[in-house]
Structures are given as structure tokens and as C-alpha cells.
Scaffold this active site. Structure first.
Site, PDB file in Angstrom:
ATOM      1  N   HIS A 109      17.570 -25.294  58.899  1.00  0.00           N
ATOM      2  CA  HIS A 109      17.109 -24.947  59.209  1.00  0.00           C
ATOM      3  C   HIS A 109      17.142 -25.412  60.777  1.00  0.00           C
ATOM      4  CE1 HIS A 109      15.410 -23.103  56.210  1.00  0.00           C
ATOM      5  NE2 HIS A 109      14.842 -21.825  56.982  1.00  0.00           N
ATOM      6  N   HIS A 149       9.158 -30.003  55.343  1.00  0.00           N
ATOM      7  CA  HIS A 149      10.173 -31.096  55.717  1.00  0.00           C
ATOM      8  C   HIS A 149       9.936 -32.073  56.091  1.00  0.00           C
ATOM      9  CE1 HIS A 149      14.515 -30.235  55.727  1.00  0.00           C
ATOM     10  NE2 HIS A 149      14.153 -28.375  55.536  1.00  0.00           N
TER      11      HIS A 149
END
Length: 178
Positions: A109, A149
Site C-alpha cells: 500500500h 504492518h
């Protein structure tokens, strides 16, 4: 990865979860994290730029940057590093979105966002470049906020996406002068 760096990653994620997650921000940051899914938002931005003759070179450059980024991140680096997602190994970390299907490092992302936002920042007026960078930054932070993450994943995604953009802009400018 050195133990101290892993501990820093864990401490940052737990700090975000315990002190920065607030009810009014959660739906907003979930939206931004979903906005970055599969790079579709950034693919759409590049496509939109390609549609108009005046911005077509920026769109093509952004598309090339996205393609280079996807090759580096999704085909090569994620599979070489094979890092487990933080919510799978950190006790007490709660993810706010669905289970992720790929490896953690680097953040796709983040890298896709910066691969396009940096191109826009470098080739277009700042009134477009700054919002693009802000959007990429919010998406990057959202990946930490929702617990999918590590901070070093996001940092790695930022570096790789930015490098892909800088390389593609340099090739575009070199080609333009020939």
C-alpha cells in the site's frame, strides 16, 4: 533483523494501538487503508492522468512507476523476505481489517502510493503533488493503525516506491531531452 529494531517496531505498533486509536479516526483510517487495496486507487489516478493529453506523460510515468514498484515489491522482495504479519506474532495486537493474504515486508500500500505520489509531486504543480503525498502518507500510516504492518514495512515501502518514482521520472526526463 536486529532485536532492537524488532522491539522498536513492536513498541511503536503497541503505542499506536493503546494511545492513538480513537473511535472517530478508526472508520476514516479503515477507509484509507481500503483505498490502497491492490493499488487500485493509484492505478485509477494514473489512468485518469493518461486520459488527458496535457497530463498523459505524467500518467504514463506514474503507470511505469507502479509497474516497476509491483515487480520489485510483489514479485521479488515480499517473497524473498517472507516476513510474517505483526498481528500473527505480537501478543495483544488487534488488527482492524481482514486477514492479509501476502507477506508483510514491504508495505505494498505504501510503496504503490509513493510510486505515484512522488511522480505527481515531481512532474506536476505542487497543488496536485502535495495532496498526492498527503494521501500516500495517510494510507501508509493507516497500515500501522489497523495493525497489519510493522513500521519498518512502511518505511521499506516508502523507500522502494520513492525510488521507483525517481527512476521513472529520470527516464522520462532523459527521453524527453533526446
Amino acid at each position: 533483523m536486529p532485536d532492537w529494531l524488532y522491539e522498536l517496531d513492536v513498541n511503536i505498533l503497541m503505542f499506536i494501538q493503546e494511545h492513538l486509536r480513537v473511535d472517530f479516526l478508526t472508520p476514516i483510517l479503515k477507509f484509507f487503508t481500503l483505498l490502497g487495496d491492490h493499488g487500485m486507487f493509484w492505478i485509477g489516478v494514473a489512468f485518469l492522468l493518461i486520459l488527458f493529453k496535457r497530463t498523459r506523460p505524467v500518467g504514463v510515468t506514474a503507470g511505469a512507476s507502479l509497474a516497476l514498484n509491483a515487480l520489485l515489491v510483489n514479485v521479488i522482495i515480499k517473497n524473498l523476505v517472507a516476513r510474517t504479519r505483526p498481528y500473527e506474532v505480537i501478543d495483544g495486537l488487534t488488527r482492524l481489517v481482514g486477514e492479509q493474504s501476502d507477506f508483510s515486508f514491504p508495505s505494498g500500500h505504501t510503496s504503490s502510493g509513493f510510486s505515484v505520489a512522488v511522480v505527481i509531486f515531481m512532474l506536476m504543480p505542487k497543488k496536485y503533488g502535495v495532496p498526492a503525498l498527503i494521501t500516500a502518507t495517510i494510507i501508509a500510516y493507516s497500515r500501522l493503525y489497523v495493525g497489519v504492518h510493522y513500521p519498518t514495512d512502511v518505511l521499506g515501502g516508502f523507500i522502494i516506491g520513492t525510488l521507483a518514482a525517481v527512476i521513472c521520472v529520470a527516464v522520462y526526463k532523459k527521453k524527453k531531452t533526446l
